[in-house]
Every structure is written in structure tokens, then in C-alpha cells.
Design an enzyme around this catalytic site. Structure first.
Site, PDB file in Angstrom:
ATOM      1  CB  THR A 117     -36.844  -1.615-118.763  1.00 18.10           C
ATOM      2  OG1 THR A 117     -37.367  -0.688-117.808  1.00 18.10           O
ATOM      3  CG2 THR A 117     -35.432  -2.009-118.385  1.00 18.10           C
ATOM      4  CB  CYS A 118     -41.146  -2.565-121.722  1.00 24.49           C
ATOM      5  SG  CYS A 118     -40.319  -2.710-123.281  1.00 24.49           S
ATOM      6  CG  ASP A 119     -41.752  -1.095-115.058  1.00 23.74           C
ATOM      7  OD1 ASP A 119     -42.377  -0.074-114.694  1.00 23.74           O
ATOM      8  OD2 ASP A 119     -41.755  -2.153-114.410  1.00 23.74           O
TER       9      ASP A 119
END
Ligand SMILES: *Cc1c(COP(=O)(O)O)cnc(C)c1O
EC number: 4.1.1.17
Length: 387
Positions: free
Chosen positions: A334-336
Site C-alpha cells: 500500500t501507499c503508506d
């Protein structure tokens, strides 16, 4: 460090799970029901005098509830949603305990109307709510315990009260026409130090005695919670050793006539039955000369691996690729940037590992599916198959 299958699964069990997994698209967890049944039987034979209340939060799948229902288990429930799910699976109210000390008055009423009569508490406000919404019910008070340093997933601070307060609450329970029934504690999940139970049981003993002598209240039950081990990278004693020691602690304090003993296993019953299968998305380096590789997989903190928070639980990771190993950082898709599973603890994976290769995360039957986000970045919740 390389992970050996034999240290975690019997050969035949692993082959059965792997053969099934080979047919599925990643990511998913595959859970072997026979392993859960065997763990339950082992627990019963280790603690023949105890009543088992499965902690549903570890894995609320109906397949597991039905299996444990048929084995005679009881259930530790934390919310009206878990209650509905478990009762729908045919579990009667007399096999249920409302173990969450943090609850709304209207949820207490809901449990009461469904027939539940066993409630945990650790505060006066909650106790008064129970007296109103669930009159006459059995009450057990959760006390604080030490042991958070030796538990990989501590459940301390937020739950439980000081023993003096437990005394006050049980006396108040009687005044409020509830039944003061017992004491509970949870020494922390994946508790590696068995002596922590000794200290907790000794505290319980003091409460039992003081209530009897000073207030004429005879408690009947000790709920020892969970904390029993699953097989991760950090080794623990085996369950047999836990059982022998804990039984000895109980007999030292309570003699041969033990009160009713409740256990609430979650992790130890379910974790070893699961294998989470993921696929390598990318392997990358951050600079021309970087020594470490980043391995990005199609599963991460938000799709079942939240217990890698602070690298608390170190899941054994196995791959079919063999060859020279190198240290890696393992992260999710994910983009985290919180979605990094292991960075400080150095996992080794083969140098020839590449996109599309599968990673097998062992001992992932508990606290994976139930913790998975519903759609962060659009990724669906972790799939699960029960075979
Ligand atoms: C989470 C929980 C358990 C289960 O603990 P494990 O360490 O997973 O066995 C038991 N009792 C209560 C009250 C819990 O909150």
C-alpha cells in the site's frame, strides 16, 4: 536464518495445505481445521479441570466456531456482533461470556436479552450498568497483571483494575444484587514467561481470602485468560510445560479443591493452523550501493499482518527458492510508509528471490483475517480458506 517446515507443521499437513494453496491466487490464508481440532484436544488434556472459552476475536470464522461448538467449547465474546455471529452458528447463551470490560449499557442489555448471564467488569461505571441492564448476573472482575515485557502482544494497562479495587467492585456487586463470581486476568498474549501466571494467581488468592474473611463472599471462579503460545520465530516452552507449571501454581495457592477454572485461548488454538500465502511484487534497492534489498509483497500491515506493528510478532517466512541468503526489508503493497513489516529484525531471503515468487507466512491462523482492513487503497480484506 532459514525456516524449516518441519519445525512448524507435520509433513503431511503441510503438503495438504500447500497443494490446496497452489490452486489459489494470492494473497490468502489457508487454515487447516484438523490442526485446530488437535490443538483443542491437546489443551483439554493439558488442563483437564478447566472450562475453555474460545476468544472469538482471534478468528471469528463460522467454520471455526462450528468446529469448537461441536467439541464442547464455550466462547469469550467482546461485542454484540460477535454474539450474533456465534449464536447464529448454534451456540447457546449459557456457553457465552461477555468478556469485554468496555461496553455500552444497551449492549449489556442485548446480551442479557439473548440469555447471557456471565459478565466481566473492571470499573464501577460498567458494574452499575450491568446491575441495571443484566440484573442478577454473575460478575467476574478483571485485575491488572504484570508481564508486558515478556509478552509479544501485551494486553495490559487498558484492561483490569488494581486488586483493592477488585475487592470494592465485588462487594458492590453483591450490594447491587449481582452474583460476585470470580476474578479474571490476562497475562499478555504470546506470553513467554510462565512465572507471570504465578504472580497473577497469588494476587487472586489474596482477593479470594480477603473477601471470604472480611465480607463473607465466597468466589467460585478464576478466569486465567489467554497468553498461551503459538509457534513463531522466538521459541517458547511447549504447552505441556505451561500446563504443568500453571497447575502447580494453582495447587500451591488453592490446594486440591480448585475453584472453577476458565481458560480463554485464542492464539494458541488457532495460529498454528494457518499459512498466509503472498507473492513478491517487487524486489528493489534504494541506491547503486545499497546492501539491503526491499522485498514488497502483495500482503501487508493492512491486509492481515498488523501484529508486525513494532515487529512484535515475528512470523516465520518460508519460500521454495533456495540458495544464498541476504538480509532484506519486508514491506506491503500500500501507499503508506507504515506498511513495512520488518526492518530492524533482519529476515534473510534468497538472493534469487524475484517478482511472482511466493512467500509462506507460517502460524498466521489467528489475528490476521479479523484485523484486515476493508479497503485501504482498494485492496480487499484478506481471503481465507478453511480446509
Ligand atoms: C484476546 C483475549 C484473549 C485471547 O488471548 P490469546 O493470548 O490470543 O490466547 C482471551 N481473553 C480475553 C479477555 C481477550 O481479550
Amino acid at each position: 536464518m532459514s525456516i524449516k517446515v518441519e519445525d512448524y507443521y507435520p509433513r503431511a499437513t503441510f503438503q495438504k495445505m500447500k497443494a490446496f494453496a497452489d490452486q489459489q491466487e494470492t494473497p490468502f490464508v489457508v487454515i487447516d481445521k484438523q490442526t485446530i481440532a488437535d490443538s483443542y484436544d491437546q489443551l483439554v488434556s493439558c488442563f483437564p479441570f478447566a472450562k475453555i472459552y474460545y476468544a472469538v476475536k482471534a478468528n471469528p470464522a463460522t467454520e471455526i466456531t462450528e468446529l469448537l461448538r461441536d467439541k464442547g467449547s464455550n466462547f469469550d465474546i467482546a461485542s454484540i456482533y460477535e454474539l450474533d455471529k456465534v449464536m447464529k452458528a448454534g451456540v447457546s447463551a449459557d456457553r457465552i461470556s461477555y468478556g469485554n470490560t468496555i461496553k455500552k449499557a444497551r449492549d449489556i442489555r442485548y446480551f442479557y436479552e439473548k440469555g447471557v448471564r456471565l459478565f466481566a467488569t473492571d470499573s464501577e461505571a460498567d458494574l452499575r450498568n450491568i446491575a441495571k441492564a443484566a440484573p442478577g448476573s454473575k460478575i467476574y472482575v478483571r485485575i491488572l497483571t504484570e508481564g508486558s515485557n515478556s509478552a509479544d502482544w501485551p494486553l495490559s494497562r487498558k484492561f483490569g483494575c488494581n486488586p483493592d479495587m477488585a475487592l470494592d467492585l465485588l462487594i458492590l456487586a453483591k450490594q447491587l444484587k449481582l452474583e460476585p463470581y470470580g476474578i479474571s486476568f490476562h497475562v499478555g498474549s504470546q506470553q513467554r514467561d510462565i512465572d507471570v501466571w504465578d504472580a497473577a494467581i497469588a494476587k487472586v488468592k489474596v482477593i479470594f481470602e480477603r473477601l471470604k474473611e472480611e465480607d463473607g463472599i465466597t468466589l467460585k471462579m478464576i478466569n486465567m485468560g489467554g497468553g498461551f503460545p503459538a509457534n513463531y520465530i522466538a521459541k517458547t516452552n511447549d504447552l505441556q510445560t505451561y500446563a504443568e507449571e500453571i497447575t502447580r501454581f494453582l495447587k500451591e495457592d488453592f490446594g486440591d479443591e480448585l475453584p472453577e477454572i476458565i481458560l480463554e485461548p485464542g492464539r494458541s488454538l488457532i495460529a498454528n493452523a494457518g499459512i498466509l500465502v503472498s507473492e513478491v511484487v517487487l524486489v528493489a534497492r534504494k541506491s547503486r550501493t545499497a546492501v539491503e534489498r526491499w522485498v514488497y509483497t502483495d500482503v501487508g500491515k493492512f491486509s492481515g499482518l498488523i501484529e508486525t506493528m513494532d515487529e512484535s510478532i515475528k512470523f516465520p517466512i518460508w519460500t521454495e527458492k533456495k540458495g544464498e541468503m541476504e538480509e532484506v526489508i519486508i514491506a506491503g503493497p500500500t501507499c503508506d510508509s507504515a506498511d513495512i513489516m520488518y526492518e530492524n529484525y533482519k529476515y534473510g531471503l534468497p538472493l534469487n528471490l524475484s517478482s511472482g515468487d511466493r512467500l509462506y507466512w507460517f502460524s498466521t491462523g489467528a489475528y490476521t483475517t479479523s484485523y484486515s482492513a476493508v479497503e485501504f487503497n482498494g485492496f480487499p480484506p484478506l481471503k481465507a480458506y478453511y480446509i
